[in-house]
Design an enzyme around this catalytic site. Structure first.
Site, PDB file in Angstrom:
ATOM      1  N   HIS A  18       1.254  -1.501  -0.162  1.00 18.57           N
ATOM      2  CA  HIS A  18      -0.014   0.056  -0.164  1.00 18.57           C
ATOM      3  C   HIS A  18       0.879   1.197   0.096  1.00 18.57           C
ATOM      4  CE1 HIS A  18      -3.311  -2.944   1.777  1.00 18.57           C
ATOM      5  NE2 HIS A  18      -3.236  -2.574   0.525  1.00 18.57           N
ATOM      6  N   ASP A 111      -6.071   6.036   0.635  1.00 15.76           N
ATOM      7  CA  ASP A 111      -5.693   4.970   0.101  1.00 15.76           C
ATOM      8  C   ASP A 111      -7.625   4.703   0.448  1.00 15.76           C
ATOM      9  OD1 ASP A 111      -5.304   3.070   2.277  1.00 15.76           O
ATOM     10  OD2 ASP A 111      -3.588   2.999   2.031  1.00 15.76           O
TER      11      ASP A 111
END
Length: 481
Positions: A18, A111
């Site tokens: 990520h 995100d």
């Protein structure tokens, strides 16, 4: 008050899979679009690789203390639930950091697991964006599924019928997100909560491009199809992956690859958090040995629990001298003339771009998938968790650039692995996949083109203009205009 460029605050969930895409997006916004970028990441016990990566990004990095989630989750909870609890608990620290900034951000970019922080955009008068580091297919399913009637959901999850998605290929029951199969578990509520939150932002950035996902992307951009559910602009900005730095990378595996023939080596890795069971690891080793093909294998210790149990704690680096103990006795010595075993971590982007690599056995994480496409390397799909089954279906069924294990959750045989390795590395089907993936590689380069007005560049230019206009309005208001 004189501000010449917009300021983006970016919030990444934990895990190198990520952090890397968020950082790369920040670098692109800074270098190509004139943003001042601040990336907020959670401090981690993971040492070498993540710290080294963060220290070389070229953007401002602010570390937030990683919340103590002891007592907030059960040890057996799904990794997505654990990440969600961590991200939610980190919002107060993020709020404090933003409040203390001299130049307040113009936009907040979170995100896919950071939607609990979207409230800060209104609190501090910022635009808000959700960055989906995976693909349009995942985004489409995520925003569409929560809005379905219970009966339609059960046709998919109970009766095991394919899930029809407007304008897209149906999702087979075998490929659906595991979370949707456990509606009474926290992970189901987490996925639904995030999916409902994405359209509440001012825009959604997704890590894909037209040739990679023509159907899903077209549907998301069509207000009569998935665009009706998205409700906000969707910006395709892919491929976004870590750039290749071969000249700066010193690793013995690259020296070994330099000695191998072109497109002769199979690279095997299951990402920073994916793990196999001891039995799967053994069968994979025997399958590789029986195939008689050259290989580079990044080996992680086996686990007998969840295949994603290492995800949150994975650091993407380090070595473990006892790695050969995980392999069949004598495996390393018997394959030493054609194989290279790497403990725990290897420079993947550099490996996949190397002329000697001709195939990639992968868990189908989206970052790994993109690095393979950018390298022009066909794949053997062995999905483990999250959206990886959907990714595998895209790669094998729609794009024809991968062969796929029938059902990785069942017993995997060495003979099946041997056959798939040979198919990709030595047979005509592998040659056909190689031609297709190289065409996709070319389209990826076009998408990123600045001079040629590629889709990714144009999308970020649109985001930049929106942020610039917003910034100008804020400045005018501060002057009493």
């Amino acid at each position: 008050m004189h501000i010449t460029k917009p300021h983006a605050a970016m919030f990444s969930s934990p895990g190198m899979g990520h952090v890397i895409p968020v950082i790369e997006l920040g670098k692109r916004l800074s270098a190509n679009n004139g943003f001042h970028v601040t990336v907020f990441v959670l401090e981690t016990d993971a040492a070498s690789a993540q710290s080294k990566f963060l220290n070389s990004t070229g953007v401002d990095i602010v570390k937030l203390p990683s919340p103590d989630i002891y007592g907030l989750v059960d040890p057996d909870d799904h990794v997505v639930t654990k990440i969600g609890v961590i991200m939610r608990a980190a919002v107060p620290a993020l709020r404090s950091k933003i409040a203390a900034m001299h130049q307040k951000p113009t936009a907040l970019i979170v995100d896919l697991f950071g939607t609990d922080a979207l409230c800060l955009a209104k609190e501090f008068n910022m635009l808000s964006y959700v960055f989906i580091p995976t693909n349009a297919r995942f985004l489409g399913v995520s925003i569409y599924y929560p809005n379905l009637d219970k009966d339609i959901k059960e046709e998919h999850t109970v009766q095991r019928n394919p899930l029809a998605i407007p304008g897209c290929e149906p999702v087979r029951f075998e490929d659906t997100l595991d979370a949707y199969l456990v509606p009474d578990e926290p992970v189901y509520r987490d996925f639904v909560r995030h999916g409902l939150a994405y359209p509440k932002a001012d825009g959604i950035l997704v890590n894909t491009w037209e040739e990679m996902e023509p159907k899903s992307l077209k549907s998301l951009l069509n207000p009569k199809l998935l665009g009706r559910v998205a409700r906000v602009p969707v910006y395709p900005i892919g491929p976004l992956c870590r750039p290749i730095q071969s000249s700066e990378t010193d690793h013995p595996v690259l020296d070994w690859l330099n000695e191998q023939p072109n497109e002769s080596v199979l690279y095997i890795s299951f990402g920073s958090g994916g793990c196999l069971s001891a039995k799967q690891l053994t069968e994979l080793a025997w399958g590789l040995e029986q195939s008689q093909q050259r290989f580079v294998w990044v080996v992680r210790p086996p686990v007998d629990g969840s295949c994603c149990s290492e995800y949150v704690s994975a650091n993407g680096g380090g070595t473990e001298d006892n790695t050969p103990e995980y392999l069949p006795e004598g495996f390393v010595s018997r394959t030493s003339d054609r194989g290279f075993v790497v403990p725990s971590w290897a420079p993947q982007a550099e490996i996949l771009s190397h002329r000697a690599v001709g195939g990639f056995l992968t868990h189908c994480g989206w970052s790994s998938t993109l690095e393979s496409v950018v390298g022009g390397v066909p794949m053997i799909a062995w999905p483990l968790f999250a959206e990886q089954n959907m990714n595998a279906a895209l790669l094998s069924d729609e794009l024809g650039i991968a062969v796929r294990l029938d059902d990785p959750k069942e017993d995997i045989s060495r003979w099946k692995i041997e056959a798939l390795v040979r198919k990709v590395m030595t047979e005509k089907e592998g040659e056909a996949m190689r031609r297709k993936v190289k065409k996709l590689r070319d389209s990826a380069e076009m998408s990123l083109s600045i001079d040629g007005g590629g889709l990714a560049h144009e999308s970020l230019c649109r985001v930049t203009k929106e942020c610039q206009r917003f910034l100008e309005r804020v400045v005018d208001l501060s002057r009493g205009a």
